[in-house]
Design a protein around this motif. Structure first.
Motif, PDB file in Angstrom:
ATOM      1  N   GLU A   1       0.813  -1.208   0.104  1.00 41.59           N
ATOM      2  CA  GLU A   1      -0.109   0.006   0.148  1.00 41.59           C
ATOM      3  C   GLU A   1       0.837   1.360  -0.070  1.00 41.59           C
ATOM      4  N   ARG A   2       1.975   1.421   0.823  1.00 39.84           N
ATOM      5  CA  ARG A   2       2.781   2.380   1.015  1.00 39.84           C
ATOM      6  C   ARG A   2       3.627   2.727  -0.401  1.00 39.84           C
ATOM      7  N   ILE A   3       4.056   1.500  -1.073  1.00 37.72           N
ATOM      8  CA  ILE A   3       4.442   1.766  -2.292  1.00 37.72           C
ATOM      9  C   ILE A   3       3.780   2.260  -3.444  1.00 37.72           C
ATOM     10  N   ALA A   4       2.375   1.559  -3.328  1.00 37.95           N
ATOM     11  CA  ALA A   4       1.536   2.243  -4.353  1.00 37.95           C
ATOM     12  C   ALA A   4       1.258   3.775  -4.178  1.00 37.95           C
ATOM     13  N   CYS A   5       1.321   4.179  -2.740  1.00 41.25           N
ATOM     14  CA  CYS A   5       1.291   5.597  -2.494  1.00 41.25           C
ATOM     15  C   CYS A   5       2.444   6.421  -3.328  1.00 41.25           C
ATOM     16  N   ILE A   6       3.687   5.913  -2.835  1.00 39.32           N
ATOM     17  CA  ILE A   6       4.919   6.753  -3.403  1.00 39.32           C
ATOM     18  C   ILE A   6       4.795   6.675  -4.731  1.00 39.32           C
ATOM     19  N   VAL A   7       4.376   5.533  -5.470  1.00 39.22           N
ATOM     20  CA  VAL A   7       4.682   5.638  -7.034  1.00 39.22           C
ATOM     21  C   VAL A   7       3.704   6.713  -7.673  1.00 39.22           C
ATOM     22  N   GLY A   8       2.526   6.850  -6.834  1.00 42.65           N
ATOM     23  CA  GLY A   8       1.360   7.639  -7.256  1.00 42.65           C
ATOM     24  C   GLY A   8       1.740   9.277  -7.016  1.00 42.65           C
ATOM     25  N   LEU A   9       2.630   9.367  -6.151  1.00 45.03           N
ATOM     26  CA  LEU A   9       3.119  10.607  -5.709  1.00 45.03           C
ATOM     27  C   LEU A   9       4.505  11.273  -6.528  1.00 45.03           C
ATOM     28  N   GLN A  10       4.982  10.384  -7.061  1.00 46.54           N
ATOM     29  CA  GLN A  10       6.436  10.598  -7.476  1.00 46.54           C
ATOM     30  C   GLN A  10       6.396  11.781  -8.509  1.00 46.54           C
ATOM     31  N   THR A  11       7.469  12.798  -8.604  1.00 50.68           N
ATOM     32  CA  THR A  11       7.709  13.748  -9.456  1.00 50.68           C
ATOM     33  C   THR A  11       9.027  13.581  -9.797  1.00 50.68           C
ATOM     34  N   LYS A  12       9.381  13.978 -11.110  1.00 60.67           N
ATOM     35  CA  LYS A  12      10.621  13.877 -11.631  1.00 60.67           C
ATOM     36  C   LYS A  12      11.387  15.106 -10.928  1.00 60.67           C
TER      37      LYS A  12
ATOM     38  N   ASN B   1      24.111  12.025  -5.483  1.00 60.69           N
ATOM     39  CA  ASN B   1      24.874  10.738  -6.106  1.00 60.69           C
ATOM     40  C   ASN B   1      23.936   9.574  -6.412  1.00 60.69           C
ATOM     41  N   ILE B   2      22.954   9.093  -5.375  1.00 61.25           N
ATOM     42  CA  ILE B   2      22.156   8.434  -5.916  1.00 61.25           C
ATOM     43  C   ILE B   2      21.308   8.907  -7.322  1.00 61.25           C
ATOM     44  N   GLN B   3      20.873  10.223  -7.500  1.00 56.56           N
ATOM     45  CA  GLN B   3      20.199  10.412  -8.610  1.00 56.56           C
ATOM     46  C   GLN B   3      21.149  10.255  -9.785  1.00 56.56           C
TER      47      GLN B   3
ATOM     48  N   GLY C   1      10.573   5.122 -14.877  1.00 54.34           N
ATOM     49  CA  GLY C   1      11.451   5.321 -15.934  1.00 54.34           C
ATOM     50  C   GLY C   1      12.020   6.849 -15.825  1.00 54.34           C
ATOM     51  N   PHE C   2      11.952   7.144 -14.586  1.00 53.06           N
ATOM     52  CA  PHE C   2      12.544   8.645 -14.358  1.00 53.06           C
ATOM     53  C   PHE C   2      13.038   8.748 -12.891  1.00 53.06           C
ATOM     54  N   VAL C   3      14.206   9.672 -12.567  1.00 50.46           N
ATOM     55  CA  VAL C   3      14.699   9.867 -11.381  1.00 50.46           C
ATOM     56  C   VAL C   3      13.740  10.750 -10.416  1.00 50.46           C
ATOM     57  N   PRO C   4      13.349  10.259  -9.406  1.00 50.27           N
ATOM     58  CA  PRO C   4      12.452  11.095  -8.140  1.00 50.27           C
ATOM     59  C   PRO C   4      13.432  12.048  -7.773  1.00 50.27           C
ATOM     60  N   ASP C   5      12.526  13.110  -7.227  1.00 49.61           N
ATOM     61  CA  ASP C   5      13.398  13.977  -6.514  1.00 49.61           C
ATOM     62  C   ASP C   5      13.716  13.378  -5.017  1.00 49.61           C
ATOM     63  N   ILE C   6      14.415  14.316  -4.224  1.00 46.61           N
ATOM     64  CA  ILE C   6      15.019  13.814  -2.998  1.00 46.61           C
ATOM     65  C   ILE C   6      13.878  13.306  -1.976  1.00 46.61           C
TER      66      ILE C   6
END
Length: 418
Positions: free
Chosen positions: A89-100, A152-154, A176-181
């Protein structure tokens, strides 16, 4: 210039205010769900009745949630299933909130510019560099002074997403993209929930989201391993051994320089013992000892190259990932290594090729396009390695599964004495 968050009263950029505020609601919703689940699991089961829904229904203008009905007896008997349900459930929320993550894009790519400059060098210089990578600089008003580890992780993520399809499929929910911090911080917390480096998790008091806490090599490895990627850690250490006898092949308890190496368990790799026989004693500092680190990096990038460097070709592209490069107080990304061929009776001279989050991307691009001054900000010779400890993190190809995935939950390091 700034807006004040009505919940935490921190100053944030106006364009970031909505996402920042929504993250507070995510925290509240998750805590309420956890309390509800615990309440359900403690209730006695009714005969033949099913338990209440584990997750409550959400209105259309809030975060999407998966409704699931689990019997109370199942919740009591299978706590792992309950934990897994919350994790999903938490992963689904994070994926939904991700911004490039926003960064300065270099037209044509940064590495082709570096390659061109290296090819212009005298033929006595030979270089091996990684393929594609984007430079993520620390921003003065966002993460300057504490965010180098995340940057560096980015950078590593940008390489993996472009160069390795198997990594692109699993990283960050396949976005498919790098998320923000802030979202990378969320992903690290998910990694800790997987019992990766549990002591590390305790050190950060189970949370890193929204904080300015420094991270390092261990956290980098934990994050990538949570996606099944084979992140490896290497320790280079000049702290004297207290063991008697031939100590160069024995484990030593090291002084801790920060959170990045506190929880790594050193272990000896047989394939590195020949390197450890290098004489690391010198009277003018530890230049000879750090030459071992340089040789390791050279061997790392040259492994698997399709052809050898010769008079016709002085720059090769390595299939290896860049290296997360950590020492006390800062971290950078090694994207390759430059070697000056030895003359009779002397050693080869190495220079690391480094992208520093503290550098401005536009400055890097300008010096590379002009082929003027880039050496001062990218090349780092052995004489610049003045710290007693260094750590590297790299990522082997492929994605782990089943037993190997469980093994990745315990992070070991290959230990090399300088």
């Amino acid at each position: 210039m700034f807006s004040v968050c009505p919940f935490c009263h921190n100053n944030v950029l106006p364009v970031e205010l909505e996402r920042h505020a929504n993250n507070h609601f995510l925290e509240d919703d998750f805590e309420k769900d956890m309390q509800l689940a615990k309440q359900i699991s403690l209730e006695l089961p009714n005969s033949g009745a099913m338990g209440a829904p584990l997750y409550r229904e959400e209105s259309s203008n809030t975060l999407p949630r998966r409704s699931a009905e689990i019997s109370k007896s199942t919740l009591i008997e299978n706590p792992k299933e309950l934990k897994e349900a919350h994790r999903e459930e938490r992963i689904a929320c994070i994926v939904g909130l991700q911004t490039k993550s926003i960064f300065d894009k270099v037209e044509g790519g940064l590495m082709p510019l570096l390659r061109r400059c290296l090819e212009f060098e005298n033929r006595k210089f030979k270089s091996v560099i990684s393929g594609y990578i984007d430079h993520y600089q620390s921003m003065k008003l966002e993460d300057y002074g504490w965010g180098c580890g995340w940057r560096n992780i980015q950078m590593l993520s940008s390489h993996l997403l472009m160069q390795r399809k198997e990594a692109r499929d699993v990283l960050f929910g396949g976005s498919g993209f790098v998320p923000d911090i802030p979202l990378l911080q969320r992903w690290l917390e998910v990694a800790w929930e997987e019992d990766l480096t549990c002591q590390d998790h305790a050190f950060f008091r189970q949370t890193v989201f929204g904080s300015k806490k420094w991270i390092g090599t261990t956290e980098c490895a934990a994050l990538f391993r949570s996606f099944g990627l084979r992140a490896r850690v290497v320790d280079f250490d000049s702290v004297p051994f207290s063991n008697s006898g031939d100590s160069r092949c024995k484990v030593v308890v090291k002084k801790v320089y920060g959170p990045m190496d506190k929880f790594v368990r050193p272990c000896q790799s047989d394939q590195l013992k020949s390197i450890l026989d290098h004489d690391s004693s010198d009277k003018g500092g530890n230049t000879i000892g750090h030459q071992v680190l340089m040789e390791w990096v050279w061997n790392y990038f040259t492994q698997g190259t399709a052809c050898r460097l010769d008079d016709l070709q002085n720059v090769l592209i390595s299939p290896k990932t860049p290296l997360y490069f950590q020492h006390d107080g800062h971290s950078r990304t090694i994207v390759g290594i430059n070697m000056q061929m030895s003359v009779k009776g002397s050693q080869e001279t190495y220079s690391l090729l480094i992208l520093d989050p503290g550098q401005r991307t536009k400055d890097l691009e300008r010096t590379l396009r002009d082929n003027n001054g880039w050496q001062k900000i990218i090349k780092r010779g052995v004489h610049t390695l003045k710290k007693p400890q260094y750590q590297l993190c790299y990522i082997d190809p492929g994605v782990a599964c089943m037993e190997e995935l469980e093994d990745l939950k315990t992070i070991h390091s290959e230990y090399i004495r300088l």
